[in-house]
Design a protein around this motif. Sequence first.
Motif, PDB file in Angstrom:
ATOM      1  N   GLN A 103     -27.428   1.531   7.527  1.00 56.01           N
ATOM      2  CA  GLN A 103     -25.992   1.303   7.480  1.00 56.01           C
ATOM      3  C   GLN A 103     -25.608  -0.097   7.950  1.00 56.01           C
ATOM      4  O   GLN A 103     -24.544  -0.600   7.603  1.00 56.01           O
ATOM      5  N   ASP A 109     -13.607  -0.736   8.273  1.00 61.46           N
ATOM      6  CA  ASP A 109     -14.904  -0.569   7.634  1.00 61.46           C
ATOM      7  C   ASP A 109     -15.923  -1.510   8.282  1.00 61.46           C
ATOM      8  O   ASP A 109     -15.750  -2.729   8.281  1.00 61.46           O
ATOM      9  N   ASP A 117     -19.860   7.406  10.947  1.00 65.90           N
ATOM     10  CA  ASP A 117     -18.912   7.063   9.894  1.00 65.90           C
ATOM     11  C   ASP A 117     -18.747   5.545   9.817  1.00 65.90           C
ATOM     12  O   ASP A 117     -18.698   4.868  10.846  1.00 65.90           O
ATOM     13  N   PHE A 118     -18.624   5.024   8.590  1.00 64.25           N
ATOM     14  CA  PHE A 118     -18.418   3.582   8.421  1.00 64.25           C
ATOM     15  C   PHE A 118     -17.100   3.130   9.050  1.00 64.25           C
ATOM     16  O   PHE A 118     -16.965   1.977   9.454  1.00 64.25           O
ATOM     17  N   SER A 173     -20.075   1.059   1.646  1.00 64.73           N
ATOM     18  CA  SER A 173     -19.371   2.100   2.394  1.00 64.73           C
ATOM     19  C   SER A 173     -18.422   2.909   1.528  1.00 64.73           C
ATOM     20  O   SER A 173     -17.954   3.973   1.936  1.00 64.73           O
ATOM     21  N   THR A 230     -18.751  -2.475   7.360  1.00 64.97           N
ATOM     22  CA  THR A 230     -19.507  -3.351   6.467  1.00 64.97           C
ATOM     23  C   THR A 230     -18.791  -4.673   6.214  1.00 64.97           C
ATOM     24  O   THR A 230     -19.423  -5.665   5.848  1.00 64.97           O
TER      25      THR A 230
END
Length: 622
Positions: free
Chosen positions: A223, A373, A155-156, A514, A375
Amino acid sequence: MWVAEWVCKGWYWISNWVCKAWHTVVEWVCIAWHWIVIAVCIAWAWVARTACTIWAWIAKWVCVAWTNAVCWLLVIVRSVRRRRHATAGSPGIKHVFVLMLENRSFDHMLGFARLSGTDPATGAPTDADDLRAGTHFNIDPADPTNQVLAASPADFAISTADKDPPHEFLNALEQLAGPGARFPDPVTNGYPAAIDNSGFISAYRGAGSPDPAKIMNCFAPRQLPVLTALAREFAVCDRWFSALPGPTWPNRFFAHAASSGGLDDSPSGFEVATSTLVDGYRFWNGTIFDRLEAACIDWEIFEGDEFPVTFALSGMDLYALDGHFTDFEDFRTKISDPDYAPRYVFIEPNYGNVLPTTKEDFTCGNSQHPLDDITRGERLIKDVYEALRGSPHWESSLLVVTYDEHGGFYDHVRPPGAVAPGDPISDPDNDHHHFDFRQLGVRVPAVVISPYVKRGTIDHTTYDHSSIPATVERLFGLAALTARDAAARDVLHLLQLARPRTDTPVTLPEPADSGFVCTSDAQAASVVAADPMLRRTMAQSPVPAPLKGFLHVSYRKRLETIPIADQAARQRLTSRFTAIRTELEAREFIHESRTILRALRRSGRPLETIRRVESPSTPAPR
């Protein structure tokens, strides 16, 4: 009779005039003496003031000249020492940059990146020690027959419903040595010898996660395109371990002091006004910043938000007055200056919402905290690299990107033992578990970036966070801080090229999408204000361990906004801080502090103007 009367009158008349004359003479003598004394005093004061001014000017320039002479002498000594103890690395390196992110293990980030390249020690082809074999697993105590394999993708961001993975000292003990592990171990009387990395799922289940198998999930390369690109383009270190099996704060301290001062867990509460509370964390041998300052080597800390962890270190309030802390938003501009002077630069991320106004702790930052998150941290890495790559200093720079600790996520490599720092415990409150610091923590990602690093370098050297000060010390000819960094490997041997590469990427890939939407402070505040049950829960809960360190930094930063002359206000703030017992009180204090600091920043009034104006007894910055 008339003769006697005449004589008396004459004598009276003569005496009267004699007295008047004497009075007049005395009066004028006194007036003259008064003016002479005033003139002498004025002249003396002017001479003294002039002499003091001249002496102060002479003393100032003597001090400046002496400081410069000492600095030049140190430069010469360091130059001779470097030539005498020359290493294969460090060609032309003048600047070391370190970006330390949050709470991710090596396998969790790069375990499925399938990194291959060259071993810098042998020159032979090699692979990173990763998860490509597909046989690494943990067992869920709720289903002992089920082997849960490390898998991809992840999961992000971890939701609060899934729980922040635990990573305190006792959590790491279970993750490394399995359920039921004890410290001290009854056999070794220290850390257990039977480390098999088998307790990650059990620890996550113990933290209340409804799906503890998620702790085995690892990111796919798609990712994390930024970190993966850097790992392939430069050197990835697949045996870089956190400095101790435990949480963020002591691990970050090792990056700055090759010691944690005996702190073996998250900071405890500050129920009394200890010296650590007011002055910050002290270390017997100081920090790498103290070493650099004493050696006349410039350094800088870029802070991603109002509460950088480094501000918890003793002396950082004075260093801040001296201009060593800079907002990260100025990073690109500053390093674009051809005359940029700092030789060592430490970059702190934005740690996100450690506030009372959000249910989602640590979100909306870029530290890559598990609850945030991933990202957003990828964007930070990209921004740092591209700013440095486009600066005039690229060909004289070394950048290390690493993580403070594993954050509770799975890694399959058993961490080795370590050399204890050997320095005394700096504060009895630091010693939670009587840990001897002879055991490294879980493996974390580390990428070493420089135009002098060969593409596709896969480094199997064992490092820990004390390798950061060790690298700086050996590059700039400084003495070690503790036995830990004295024994630690530095990364200078990875600088194997005689000339800088011309094929390094100017830009990196864009972070993955994301779908994460950041909740603003105002929106989050309205959510919590409308949730009395949440406030009631916070009011009945103790201060969470991850918040205690940031609470301390918020106190120290806020203390800087109060003039030193206003001791009553400073004492009121300290009394309020030491009275904090609940999660709600802690969050409200942090939120208020951040609001005050942001208002000061918007007003353009830096903290140093507050402290320098208010009191003649204010000590001058170093």
